[in-house]
Design a protein around this motif. Structure first.
Motif, PDB file in Angstrom:
ATOM      1  N   LEU A   1     -17.803 -29.346  67.625  1.00 61.97           N
ATOM      2  CA  LEU A   1     -18.068 -27.919  67.422  1.00 61.97           C
ATOM      3  C   LEU A   1     -19.567 -27.684  67.420  1.00 61.97           C
ATOM      4  CD1 LEU A   1     -15.775 -27.054  64.378  1.00 61.97           C
ATOM      5  CD2 LEU A   1     -15.421 -26.391  66.755  1.00 61.97           C
ATOM      6  N   TYR A   2     -19.976 -26.645  68.106  1.00 62.69           N
ATOM      7  CA  TYR A   2     -21.354 -26.188  68.080  1.00 62.69           C
ATOM      8  C   TYR A   2     -21.321 -24.767  67.542  1.00 62.69           C
ATOM      9  CZ  TYR A   2     -21.958 -30.091  71.303  1.00 62.69           C
ATOM     10  OH  TYR A   2     -21.952 -31.340  71.881  1.00 62.69           O
ATOM     11  N   LEU A   3     -21.785 -24.578  66.302  1.00 61.51           N
ATOM     12  CA  LEU A   3     -21.793 -23.239  65.732  1.00 61.51           C
ATOM     13  C   LEU A   3     -23.105 -22.557  66.045  1.00 61.51           C
ATOM     14  CD1 LEU A   3     -20.191 -23.653  62.188  1.00 61.51           C
ATOM     15  CD2 LEU A   3     -19.084 -23.272  64.397  1.00 61.51           C
ATOM     16  N   SER A   4     -23.015 -21.280  66.398  1.00 61.72           N
ATOM     17  CA  SER A   4     -24.222 -20.484  66.603  1.00 61.72           C
ATOM     18  C   SER A   4     -24.945 -20.342  65.283  1.00 61.72           C
ATOM     19  CB  SER A   4     -23.834 -19.092  67.120  1.00 61.72           C
ATOM     20  OG  SER A   4     -23.243 -19.186  68.397  1.00 61.72           O
ATOM     21  N   GLY A   5     -26.200 -19.961  65.340  1.00 62.46           N
ATOM     22  CA  GLY A   5     -26.956 -19.733  64.122  1.00 62.46           C
ATOM     23  C   GLY A   5     -26.261 -18.709  63.244  1.00 62.46           C
ATOM     24  N   VAL A   6     -26.196 -18.991  61.955  1.00 60.29           N
ATOM     25  CA  VAL A   6     -25.510 -18.127  60.990  1.00 60.29           C
ATOM     26  C   VAL A   6     -26.545 -17.579  60.010  1.00 60.29           C
ATOM     27  CG1 VAL A   6     -23.752 -18.064  59.166  1.00 60.29           C
ATOM     28  CG2 VAL A   6     -23.387 -19.487  61.192  1.00 60.29           C
ATOM     29  N   ILE A   7     -26.515 -16.265  59.823  1.00 59.09           N
ATOM     30  CA  ILE A   7     -27.354 -15.646  58.809  1.00 59.09           C
ATOM     31  C   ILE A   7     -26.440 -15.106  57.710  1.00 59.09           C
ATOM     32  CG2 ILE A   7     -29.301 -15.167  60.356  1.00 59.09           C
ATOM     33  CD1 ILE A   7     -28.356 -12.278  60.559  1.00 59.09           C
ATOM     34  N   GLY A   8     -27.019 -14.631  56.628  1.00 60.57           N
ATOM     35  CA  GLY A   8     -26.244 -14.249  55.445  1.00 60.57           C
ATOM     36  C   GLY A   8     -25.564 -12.896  55.525  1.00 60.57           C
ATOM     37  N   ILE A   9     -24.726 -12.720  56.513  1.00 61.67           N
ATOM     38  CA  ILE A   9     -23.975 -11.469  56.669  1.00 61.67           C
ATOM     39  C   ILE A   9     -22.654 -11.574  55.916  1.00 61.67           C
ATOM     40  CG2 ILE A   9     -22.747  -9.988  58.304  1.00 61.67           C
ATOM     41  CD1 ILE A   9     -24.910 -10.627  60.341  1.00 61.67           C
ATOM     42  N   ASP A  10     -22.329 -10.536  55.184  1.00 65.55           N
ATOM     43  CA  ASP A  10     -21.043 -10.433  54.493  1.00 65.55           C
ATOM     44  C   ASP A  10     -20.025  -9.887  55.500  1.00 65.55           C
ATOM     45  OD1 ASP A  10     -18.797  -9.562  53.018  1.00 65.55           O
ATOM     46  OD2 ASP A  10     -20.032  -9.020  51.297  1.00 65.55           O
ATOM     47  N   ALA A  11     -18.942 -10.614  55.742  1.00 65.77           N
ATOM     48  CA  ALA A  11     -17.935 -10.206  56.727  1.00 65.77           C
ATOM     49  C   ALA A  11     -17.272  -8.880  56.359  1.00 65.77           C
ATOM     50  CB  ALA A  11     -16.875 -11.289  56.887  1.00 65.77           C
ATOM     51  N   LYS A  12     -17.223  -8.545  55.074  1.00 63.43           N
ATOM     52  CA  LYS A  12     -16.579  -7.297  54.646  1.00 63.43           C
ATOM     53  C   LYS A  12     -17.415  -6.071  54.985  1.00 63.43           C
ATOM     54  CE  LYS A  12     -14.319  -9.697  50.903  1.00 63.43           C
ATOM     55  NZ  LYS A  12     -14.674 -10.262  49.629  1.00 63.43           N
ATOM     56  N   THR A  13     -18.728  -6.223  54.957  1.00 66.64           N
ATOM     57  CA  THR A  13     -19.616  -5.076  55.196  1.00 66.64           C
ATOM     58  C   THR A  13     -20.339  -5.154  56.536  1.00 66.64           C
ATOM     59  OG1 THR A  13     -21.530  -6.135  54.156  1.00 66.64           O
ATOM     60  CG2 THR A  13     -20.054  -4.864  52.715  1.00 66.64           C
ATOM     61  N   ASP A  14     -20.342  -6.326  57.158  1.00 66.33           N
ATOM     62  CA  ASP A  14     -21.113  -6.593  58.374  1.00 66.33           C
ATOM     63  C   ASP A  14     -22.603  -6.326  58.178  1.00 66.33           C
ATOM     64  OD1 ASP A  14     -19.140  -7.605  60.073  1.00 66.33           O
ATOM     65  OD2 ASP A  14     -18.485  -5.597  60.640  1.00 66.33           O
ATOM     66  N   LYS A  15     -23.072  -6.501  56.949  1.00 71.93           N
ATOM     67  CA  LYS A  15     -24.486  -6.324  56.626  1.00 71.93           C
ATOM     68  C   LYS A  15     -25.030  -7.575  55.956  1.00 71.93           C
ATOM     69  CE  LYS A  15     -24.206  -1.313  55.973  1.00 71.93           C
ATOM     70  NZ  LYS A  15     -24.508  -0.991  57.319  1.00 71.93           N
ATOM     71  N   LEU A  16     -26.324  -7.765  56.080  1.00 74.73           N
ATOM     72  CA  LEU A  16     -27.000  -8.858  55.405  1.00 74.73           C
ATOM     73  C   LEU A  16     -26.882  -8.649  53.902  1.00 74.73           C
ATOM     74  CD1 LEU A  16     -28.764 -11.314  56.322  1.00 74.73           C
ATOM     75  CD2 LEU A  16     -30.745  -9.859  55.920  1.00 74.73           C
ATOM     76  N   VAL A  17     -26.533  -9.698  53.169  1.00 73.81           N
ATOM     77  CA  VAL A  17     -26.390  -9.577  51.716  1.00 73.81           C
ATOM     78  C   VAL A  17     -27.745  -9.276  51.078  1.00 73.81           C
ATOM     79  CG1 VAL A  17     -24.345 -11.046  51.542  1.00 73.81           C
ATOM     80  CG2 VAL A  17     -26.612 -12.074  51.336  1.00 73.81           C
ATOM     81  N   ASN A  18     -27.726  -8.587  49.964  1.00 75.79           N
ATOM     82  CA  ASN A  18     -28.934  -8.315  49.191  1.00 75.79           C
ATOM     83  C   ASN A  18     -29.217  -9.489  48.273  1.00 75.79           C
ATOM     84  OD1 ASN A  18     -29.314  -5.670  50.188  1.00 75.79           O
ATOM     85  ND2 ASN A  18     -27.754  -4.903  48.784  1.00 75.79           N
ATOM     86  N   GLY A  19     -30.453  -9.612  47.835  1.00 79.30           N
ATOM     87  CA  GLY A  19     -30.773 -10.619  46.840  1.00 79.30           C
ATOM     88  C   GLY A  19     -31.708 -11.708  47.309  1.00 79.30           C
ATOM     89  N   GLY A  20     -32.125 -11.673  48.563  1.00 82.22           N
ATOM     90  CA  GLY A  20     -33.112 -12.630  49.027  1.00 82.22           C
ATOM     91  C   GLY A  20     -32.567 -13.989  49.414  1.00 82.22           C
ATOM     92  N   ILE A  21     -33.441 -14.972  49.349  1.00 82.93           N
ATOM     93  CA  ILE A  21     -33.154 -16.302  49.885  1.00 82.93           C
ATOM     94  C   ILE A  21     -31.936 -16.962  49.231  1.00 82.93           C
ATOM     95  CG2 ILE A  21     -34.801 -17.494  48.350  1.00 82.93           C
ATOM     96  CD1 ILE A  21     -34.089 -18.395  52.045  1.00 82.93           C
ATOM     97  N   ILE A  22     -31.763 -16.811  47.933  1.00 77.57           N
ATOM     98  CA  ILE A  22     -30.629 -17.449  47.255  1.00 77.57           C
ATOM     99  C   ILE A  22     -29.315 -16.843  47.723  1.00 77.57           C
ATOM    100  CG2 ILE A  22     -29.498 -17.812  45.019  1.00 77.57           C
ATOM    101  CD1 ILE A  22     -32.354 -18.040  43.815  1.00 77.57           C
ATOM    102  N   SER A  23     -29.208 -15.532  47.690  1.00 80.84           N
ATOM    103  CA  SER A  23     -27.972 -14.856  48.110  1.00 80.84           C
ATOM    104  C   SER A  23     -27.665 -15.104  49.577  1.00 80.84           C
ATOM    105  CB  SER A  23     -28.075 -13.352  47.864  1.00 80.84           C
ATOM    106  OG  SER A  23     -28.248 -13.091  46.505  1.00 80.84           O
ATOM    107  N   GLU A  24     -28.696 -15.044  50.420  1.00 82.50           N
ATOM    108  CA  GLU A  24     -28.487 -15.268  51.853  1.00 82.50           C
ATOM    109  C   GLU A  24     -28.020 -16.697  52.124  1.00 82.50           C
ATOM    110  OE1 GLU A  24     -31.516 -13.915  54.620  1.00 82.50           O
ATOM    111  OE2 GLU A  24     -32.086 -12.312  53.232  1.00 82.50           O
TER     112      GLU A  24
END
Length: 135
Positions: free
Chosen positions: A31-54
């Motif tokens: 498996l080769y996964l594309s780069g993943v960032i801290g998006i919440d699948a429920k909101t399709d938005k980047l999570v709040n809270g900075g580096i730890i939350s992301e």
């Protein structure tokens, strides 16, 4: 000649890709996964809270993608690439990384980059085997 399997995939319970790419590609038992960032699948938005939350969200998302393909952090992960907008966050990322990934650790690189999609603080890309166990 052996059969060659190439299959791109997205997983409903994981965030949708934000561009013209798949969440990952399966080539035979890899498996080769594309780069993943801290998006919440429920909101399709980047999570709040900075580096730890992301970072926490990224590893949850990667775990979903691996499980959907008969793999896991400690069963098949062989390589991880971590991109940070600020390398001084490496210690925090390493702490969270070790909550999800146990020894023997896969090969890995961690680098600072100028900018990430959606102004994320971190992006993680992995390669894993399917139906395999690391020693």
């Amino acid at each position: 000649m052996s059969k060659f399997i190439f299959k791109s995939f997205n997983v409903v319970s994981a965030p949708k890709p934000i561009g013209p790419y798949s969440s990952g590609v399966r080539v035979n038992d890899t498996l080769y996964l594309s780069g993943v960032i801290g998006i919440d699948a429920k909101t399709d938005k980047l999570v709040n809270g900075g580096i730890i939350s992301e970072t926490e969200q990224i590893f949850k998302n990667i775990e979903i993608l691996l499980k959907a393909n008969d793999s896991s952090f400690n069963k098949g992960l062989v390589n991880a690439k971590i991109y940070l907008d600020d390398i001084s966050n490496a210690a925090v990322v390493n702490e969270i990384y070790q909550k999800y990934i146990k020894p023997p650790f896969p090969a890995r690189c961690m680098v600072e980059v100028t900018k990430l999609p959606l102004n994320a603080k971190i992006e993680v890309e992995v390669m894993a085997l399917i139906n395999q166990c690391r020693l």
